[in-house]
Design a protein around this motif. Structure first.
Motif, PDB file in Angstrom:
ATOM      1  N   THR A 365       0.832  -1.200   0.000  1.00 47.53           N
ATOM      2  CA  THR A 365       0.000   0.000   0.000  1.00 47.53           C
ATOM      3  C   THR A 365       0.868   1.252   0.000  1.00 47.53           C
ATOM      4  OG1 THR A 365      -1.837  -1.077   1.166  1.00 47.53           O
ATOM      5  CG2 THR A 365      -1.725   1.316   1.301  1.00 47.53           C
ATOM      6  N   VAL A 366       1.813   1.308   0.942  1.00 49.53           N
ATOM      7  CA  VAL A 366       2.692   2.479   1.038  1.00 49.53           C
ATOM      8  C   VAL A 366       3.588   2.570  -0.191  1.00 49.53           C
ATOM      9  CG1 VAL A 366       4.565   3.545   2.361  1.00 49.53           C
ATOM     10  CG2 VAL A 366       2.617   2.504   3.555  1.00 49.53           C
ATOM     11  N   ARG A 367       4.123   1.438  -0.621  1.00 48.11           N
ATOM     12  CA  ARG A 367       5.026   1.463  -1.785  1.00 48.11           C
ATOM     13  C   ARG A 367       4.285   1.937  -3.036  1.00 48.11           C
ATOM     14  NH1 ARG A 367       8.005  -1.584  -5.714  1.00 48.11           N
ATOM     15  NH2 ARG A 367      10.218  -1.039  -5.530  1.00 48.11           N
ATOM     16  N   GLY A 368       3.047   1.486  -3.191  1.00 48.09           N
ATOM     17  CA  GLY A 368       2.262   1.924  -4.321  1.00 48.09           C
ATOM     18  C   GLY A 368       2.019   3.425  -4.316  1.00 48.09           C
ATOM     19  N   GLU A 369       1.718   3.970  -3.136  1.00 52.36           N
ATOM     20  CA  GLU A 369       1.512   5.418  -3.020  1.00 52.36           C
ATOM     21  C   GLU A 369       2.786   6.180  -3.391  1.00 52.36           C
ATOM     22  OE1 GLU A 369      -1.169   7.060  -2.356  1.00 52.36           O
ATOM     23  OE2 GLU A 369      -2.568   5.676  -1.399  1.00 52.36           O
ATOM     24  N   LEU A 370       3.918   5.699  -2.921  1.00 56.07           N
ATOM     25  CA  LEU A 370       5.180   6.380  -3.195  1.00 56.07           C
ATOM     26  C   LEU A 370       5.532   6.317  -4.682  1.00 56.07           C
ATOM     27  CD1 LEU A 370       7.260   5.133  -0.121  1.00 56.07           C
ATOM     28  CD2 LEU A 370       6.155   7.364  -0.413  1.00 56.07           C
ATOM     29  N   LEU A 371       5.334   5.151  -5.282  1.00 55.82           N
ATOM     30  CA  LEU A 371       5.627   5.007  -6.701  1.00 55.82           C
ATOM     31  C   LEU A 371       4.725   5.915  -7.545  1.00 55.82           C
ATOM     32  CD1 LEU A 371       6.101   1.136  -6.871  1.00 55.82           C
ATOM     33  CD2 LEU A 371       7.882   2.852  -7.261  1.00 55.82           C
ATOM     34  N   ALA A 372       3.462   6.040  -7.118  1.00 53.80           N
ATOM     35  CA  ALA A 372       2.542   6.924  -7.842  1.00 53.80           C
ATOM     36  C   ALA A 372       3.030   8.369  -7.781  1.00 53.80           C
ATOM     37  CB  ALA A 372       1.138   6.793  -7.264  1.00 53.80           C
ATOM     38  N   ARG A 373       3.501   8.779  -6.604  1.00 53.00           N
ATOM     39  CA  ARG A 373       4.008  10.147  -6.464  1.00 53.00           C
ATOM     40  C   ARG A 373       5.262  10.376  -7.290  1.00 53.00           C
ATOM     41  NH1 ARG A 373       4.357  12.006  -0.323  1.00 53.00           N
ATOM     42  NH2 ARG A 373       5.322  13.757  -1.424  1.00 53.00           N
ATOM     43  N   LEU A 374       6.012   9.309  -7.540  1.00 49.23           N
ATOM     44  CA  LEU A 374       7.228   9.413  -8.345  1.00 49.23           C
ATOM     45  C   LEU A 374       6.928   9.281  -9.838  1.00 49.23           C
ATOM     46  CD1 LEU A 374       9.618   7.287  -6.096  1.00 49.23           C
ATOM     47  CD2 LEU A 374       9.866   9.733  -6.605  1.00 49.23           C
ATOM     48  N   GLY A 375       5.662   9.099 -10.185  1.00 49.00           N
ATOM     49  CA  GLY A 375       5.287   8.987 -11.586  1.00 49.00           C
ATOM     50  C   GLY A 375       5.479   7.619 -12.190  1.00 49.00           C
ATOM     51  N   ARG A 376       5.767   6.616 -11.383  1.00 48.21           N
ATOM     52  CA  ARG A 376       5.989   5.250 -11.878  1.00 48.21           C
ATOM     53  C   ARG A 376       4.654   4.495 -11.807  1.00 48.21           C
ATOM     54  NH1 ARG A 376      11.344   3.939  -8.380  1.00 48.21           N
ATOM     55  NH2 ARG A 376      10.938   1.799  -9.098  1.00 48.21           N
ATOM     56  N   ARG A 377       3.725   4.878 -12.674  1.00 45.17           N
ATOM     57  CA  ARG A 377       2.331   4.471 -12.565  1.00 45.17           C
ATOM     58  C   ARG A 377       2.104   2.961 -12.733  1.00 45.17           C
ATOM     59  NH1 ARG A 377      -1.303   8.842 -13.102  1.00 45.17           N
ATOM     60  NH2 ARG A 377      -2.798   7.563 -14.252  1.00 45.17           N
ATOM     61  N   PRO A 378       2.678   2.297 -13.733  1.00 51.64           N
ATOM     62  CA  PRO A 378       2.429   0.845 -13.851  1.00 51.64           C
ATOM     63  C   PRO A 378       2.890   0.071 -12.613  1.00 51.64           C
ATOM     64  CG  PRO A 378       3.360   1.721 -15.895  1.00 51.64           C
ATOM     65  CD  PRO A 378       3.496   2.807 -14.874  1.00 51.64           C
ATOM     66  N   GLU A 379       4.066   0.437 -12.087  1.00 47.75           N
ATOM     67  CA  GLU A 379       4.555  -0.229 -10.874  1.00 47.75           C
ATOM     68  C   GLU A 379       3.644   0.062  -9.691  1.00 47.75           C
ATOM     69  OE1 GLU A 379       9.106  -0.040 -10.404  1.00 47.75           O
ATOM     70  OE2 GLU A 379       8.636   1.584 -11.825  1.00 47.75           O
ATOM     71  N   ALA A 380       3.199   1.306  -9.598  1.00 52.28           N
ATOM     72  CA  ALA A 380       2.314   1.699  -8.497  1.00 52.28           C
ATOM     73  C   ALA A 380       1.011   0.918  -8.558  1.00 52.28           C
ATOM     74  CB  ALA A 380       2.037   3.198  -8.558  1.00 52.28           C
ATOM     75  N   ARG A 381       0.455   0.780  -9.758  1.00 51.75           N
ATOM     76  CA  ARG A 381      -0.794   0.039  -9.893  1.00 51.75           C
ATOM     77  C   ARG A 381      -0.612  -1.416  -9.459  1.00 51.75           C
ATOM     78  NH1 ARG A 381      -4.725  -0.659 -15.242  1.00 51.75           N
ATOM     79  NH2 ARG A 381      -6.249  -1.987 -14.182  1.00 51.75           N
ATOM     80  N   ALA A 382       0.479  -2.028  -9.869  1.00 52.76           N
ATOM     81  CA  ALA A 382       0.741  -3.423  -9.491  1.00 52.76           C
ATOM     82  C   ALA A 382       0.841  -3.571  -7.973  1.00 52.76           C
ATOM     83  CB  ALA A 382       2.022  -3.914 -10.165  1.00 52.76           C
ATOM     84  N   GLU A 383       1.497  -2.624  -7.326  1.00 50.51           N
ATOM     85  CA  GLU A 383       1.634  -2.682  -5.866  1.00 50.51           C
ATOM     86  C   GLU A 383       0.267  -2.537  -5.180  1.00 50.51           C
ATOM     87  OE1 GLU A 383       4.103  -3.357  -3.928  1.00 50.51           O
ATOM     88  OE2 GLU A 383       5.788  -3.353  -5.325  1.00 50.51           O
ATOM     89  N   LEU A 384      -0.557  -1.615  -5.650  1.00 50.65           N
ATOM     90  CA  LEU A 384      -1.858  -1.397  -5.030  1.00 50.65           C
ATOM     91  C   LEU A 384      -2.789  -2.590  -5.274  1.00 50.65           C
ATOM     92  CD1 LEU A 384      -2.358   2.396  -5.815  1.00 50.65           C
ATOM     93  CD2 LEU A 384      -1.829   1.363  -3.599  1.00 50.65           C
ATOM     94  N   GLU A 385      -2.690  -3.214  -6.424  1.00 50.64           N
ATOM     95  CA  GLU A 385      -3.493  -4.414  -6.682  1.00 50.64           C
ATOM     96  C   GLU A 385      -3.044  -5.565  -5.784  1.00 50.64           C
ATOM     97  OE1 GLU A 385      -2.947  -4.884 -10.866  1.00 50.64           O
ATOM     98  OE2 GLU A 385      -4.673  -3.611 -11.382  1.00 50.64           O
ATOM     99  N   LEU A 386      -1.733  -5.675  -5.563  1.00 52.93           N
ATOM    100  CA  LEU A 386      -1.220  -6.685  -4.621  1.00 52.93           C
ATOM    101  C   LEU A 386      -1.738  -6.396  -3.221  1.00 52.93           C
ATOM    102  CD1 LEU A 386       0.627  -8.974  -3.660  1.00 52.93           C
ATOM    103  CD2 LEU A 386       2.520  -7.321  -3.613  1.00 52.93           C
ATOM    104  N   ALA A 387      -1.696  -5.132  -2.799  1.00 53.05           N
ATOM    105  CA  ALA A 387      -2.193  -4.759  -1.474  1.00 53.05           C
ATOM    106  C   ALA A 387      -3.659  -5.133  -1.322  1.00 53.05           C
ATOM    107  CB  ALA A 387      -1.992  -3.260  -1.246  1.00 53.05           C
TER     108      ALA A 387
END
Length: 408
Positions: A365-387
């Motif tokens: 959850t936290v990693r996905g939020e951080l990746l989204a803020r860094l503009g790394r959207r595909p990675e962020a989405r994968a992290e949030l779906e895992l969460a």
């Protein structure tokens, strides 16, 4: 008087009744069983004839049930004779309650319910049952476990206490201080489950959290010179102050940056700050530090205006006195707000590398939020779906999936 009246009296008086009975009988399990029998009798008789002194009625009836049980135990005839001589006159019930002993009785009851010989699950169940006055059904609903599971935990707990020969008495001051952490941890677990349910279709179970606050207030009144007791109470009050704004009308979660802070409970904030002041008399411990973090949030007009640097410092101090991966993860969130997501991501990646929170939905959850803020959207989405897959709370899961969908 109806069922609600019986339940209200029981909730208020149960700890005093069970504690007094345990002191008189010397049998923790017998005292709790006798008290429950008295409640069952009250549910039948009070609607027909309301007693003038409901608490006294429950105490007298429970004592009679205890004496009946002891009478049936042929090996305890001597104890029965002693009790019968002391407790025979129901009319003297008020005089038999020693007001100077009540506080010590209730405090001893809390320490027995949280005794280290018990499993953590049994400590929670017994504390809610014999100190909080909750039924097995209420405890089962609070923790989303079957009623027989709760009943088994309570039964095993009482048997374990009896087998270990745990005396009904306050531990000596030094031992009491050593075991206080165990008592506080039980109340913290109860409050945390009420604050954010681990599973189910509700984000919070406020009634459980408020029961923990009630127990914490009781403990603070009984142990006024213990700073960490006030620290836990402050943490609970300040966290609960945000409850009215944490969910929408349909029960859906409202995140911190979207909450209407005008809905925060100002009375709870004042109580929490007062308790935090008492906790600060000899330096803050783990609960006091968490309360100080909650106080920083409570005093801020918005997320942007929050003193995130102070929160980072407080988490660093908490990590020194009570290190845990959850503290590190929360520190990462604060670092992200104070210094940016890149530094925070390094902290989270270190947690993942050391595998310190396996299976938890919080890390992705936290990693996905951080990746989204860094503009790394595909990675962020994968992290949030895992969460979302790892999260057992349906309300939290829906928020995670909604965020993930915005990153497509």
């Amino acid at each position: 008087m109806g069922t609600a009246d019986v339940e209200a009296v029981w909730r208020i008086e149960s700890a005093r009744i069970v504690a007094a009975l345990t002191r008189f009988t010397g049998d923790f399990g017998l005292a709790e069983d006798a008290a429950q029998e008295a409640v069952a009798e009250a549910l039948v008789s009070w609607p027909l004839a309301s007693p003038a002194n409901p608490a006294g009625w429950l105490m007298a009836t429970a004592r009679r049930r205890a004496i009946d049980a002891i009478r049936r135990r042929t090996t305890l005839q001597d104890r029965y004779a002693l009790l019968a001589a002391d407790l025979a006159a129901d009319s003297a019930v008020d005089e038999e309650i020693d007001p100077d002993k009540i506080d010590d009785d209730v405090l001893a009851l809390m320490f027995i319910s949280c005794h280290p010989v018990l499993s953590p699950e049994a400590r929670v169940a017994l504390t809610l049952r014999v100190v909080g006055g909750l039924s097995s059904e209420e405890i089962a609903r609070a923790f989303l476990v079957p009623v027989p599971t709760v009943q088994a935990r309570i039964t095993r707990g009482k048997k374990t206490i009896a087998a270990a020969g745990v005396p009904f008495e306050l531990p000596p001051a030094a031992e009491r201080r050593e075991r206080l952490g165990g008592v506080l941890s039980v109340l913290y677990v109860i409050f945390t489950e009420g604050s954010t349910a681990t599973s189910g279709d509700r984000l919070m179970r406020p009634e459980v959290a408020y029961e923990a606050i009630r127990l914490a207030r009781t403990l603070a009144a009984l142990q006024p010179d213990e700073p960490e007791v006030h620290g836990l109470l402050a943490l609970c009050e300040l966290t609960a102050a945000r409850f009215p704004a944490r969910t929408g009308p349909d029960g859906s979660p409202v995140l911190l940056d979207e909450q209407d802070r005008r809905r925060w409970d100002l009375s709870a904030i004042r109580r929490g700050l007062a308790a935090l002041a008492k906790a600060s008399t000899r330096g803050l411990g783990p609960y006091g530090l968490q309360a100080a973090i909650a106080a920083t949030h409570a005093s801020a007009p918005s997320v942007e205006a929050t003193d995130w640097d102070r929160i980072v410092v407080l988490y660093e101090a908490l990590g020194r006195v009570a290190p845990s991966p959850v503290v590190e993860l929360n520190r990462a969130v604060a670092v992200a707000m104070a210094s940016g997501p890149a530094q925070a991501l390094a902290i989270v990646d270190e947690l993942i590398a050391s595998d310190r929170l396996p299976g938890s939905h919080l890390v992705p959850t936290v990693r996905g939020e951080l990746l989204a803020r860094l503009g790394r959207r595909p990675e962020a989405r994968a992290e949030l779906e895992l969460a979302a897959r790892l999260c057992a709370n349906q309300r939290e899961r829906s928020v995670l999936l909604r965020k993930a969908a915005t990153l497509s």
